[in-house]
Design a protein around this motif. Structure first.
Motif, PDB file in Angstrom:
ATOM      1  N   ASP A   1       0.863  -1.185   0.000  1.00 14.89           N
ATOM      2  CA  ASP A   1       0.000   0.000   0.000  1.00 14.89           C
ATOM      3  C   ASP A   1       0.894   1.228   0.000  1.00 14.89           C
ATOM      4  O   ASP A   1       1.915   1.252   0.692  1.00 14.89           O
ATOM      5  N   ASP A   2       0.516   2.247  -0.768  1.00 18.73           N
ATOM      6  CA  ASP A   2       1.361   3.438  -0.854  1.00 18.73           C
ATOM      7  C   ASP A   2       1.125   4.423   0.288  1.00 18.73           C
ATOM      8  O   ASP A   2       1.750   5.479   0.324  1.00 18.73           O
ATOM      9  N   GLN A   3       0.255   4.090   1.233  1.00 22.05           N
ATOM     10  CA  GLN A   3       0.000   4.946   2.377  1.00 22.05           C
ATOM     11  C   GLN A   3       0.638   4.336   3.634  1.00 22.05           C
ATOM     12  O   GLN A   3       0.116   3.364   4.187  1.00 22.05           O
TER      13      GLN A   3
END
Length: 220
Positions: free
Chosen positions: A8-10
């Protein structure tokens, strides 16, 4: 021990998911990635039981990452679960067609999230009957059916019956009751049908059943 990879990029969301998973005695987070390409590299390196992959990421999105994982025979034991903010939509449907075992909305409650990871690790699809019906009514029915798919003619009568019931959203126990067989025999029929139809899991089996014409939408 269930081995999980988070993609996940968060960072904050990844940290939250990891904190939940690290509390469980039977689950181990083996690695984290911030984009799909890095995630794909780590999947090949660690070969986790479950890969939790965000659907929209930089470099390589979740759908393409899922497609590449599903296409690699060496990664056949990796069950991809798509993470999304928006619930069921066409992006999720495309991810299921690409080979995902199911999907989770990111605001899921912790207990359901942990249960979903364990379900995916067993190789079961994360598709409730209500989601199966929405998949059928919203997306599958809009696509032209192809008729006989690869392996469809090879299915036995009982395997066909089992596939139809899977496509209607029934569990193994419900299929066993309907067919008057044991749950183990029902699972055997389903697994053999998946092998013949080249479906990675139940989610793909549902899509194939409708897109091939084995099951008609009104049958559900």
């Amino acid at each position: 021990m269930i081995r999980v990879l988070l993609v996940d990029d968060q960072p904050l969301l990844r940290s939250g998911f990891r904190a939940l998973l690290d509390l469980e005695d039977d689950i181990e987070v083996v690695a984290e990635a911030g984009d799909g390409m890095e995630g794909l590299t780590l999947v090949k390196q660690h070969r986790p039981d479950v890969a939790l992959i965000d659907i929209q990421m930089p470099v390589l999105d979740g759908i393409e990452a899922t497609r590449r994982i599903a296409a690699d025979p060496a990664l056949a034991g990796v069950h991809v679960v798509i993470l999304t903010n928006y619930g069921f939509d066409e992006y999720v449907f495309n991810a299921l067609r690409a080979g995902a075992a199911g999907f989770l909305v990111k605001d899921i409650v912790p207990e359901d999230f942990l249960h979903a990871v364990r379900v995916a690790a067993r190789g079961d699809a994360l598709l409730a009957p209500s989601i199966t019906r929405k998949l059928i009514n919203t997306y599958v029915t809009q696509r032209p059916r192809t008729g006989t798919g690869p392996g469809l003619k090879e299915l036995t009568t009982r395997e066909r019956e089992a596939v139809v019931l899977v496509a209607r959203g029934l569990s193994n126990d419900e299929i066993a009751d309907h067919m008057v067989i044991s749950p183990l025999t029902a699972k055997t029929h389903i697994n053999r049908a998946m092998a013949k139809l080249r479906a990675r899991d139940r989610a793909q089996l549902v899509v194939l059943a409708y897109e091939s014409g084995l099951v008609a939408p009104h049958d559900s």
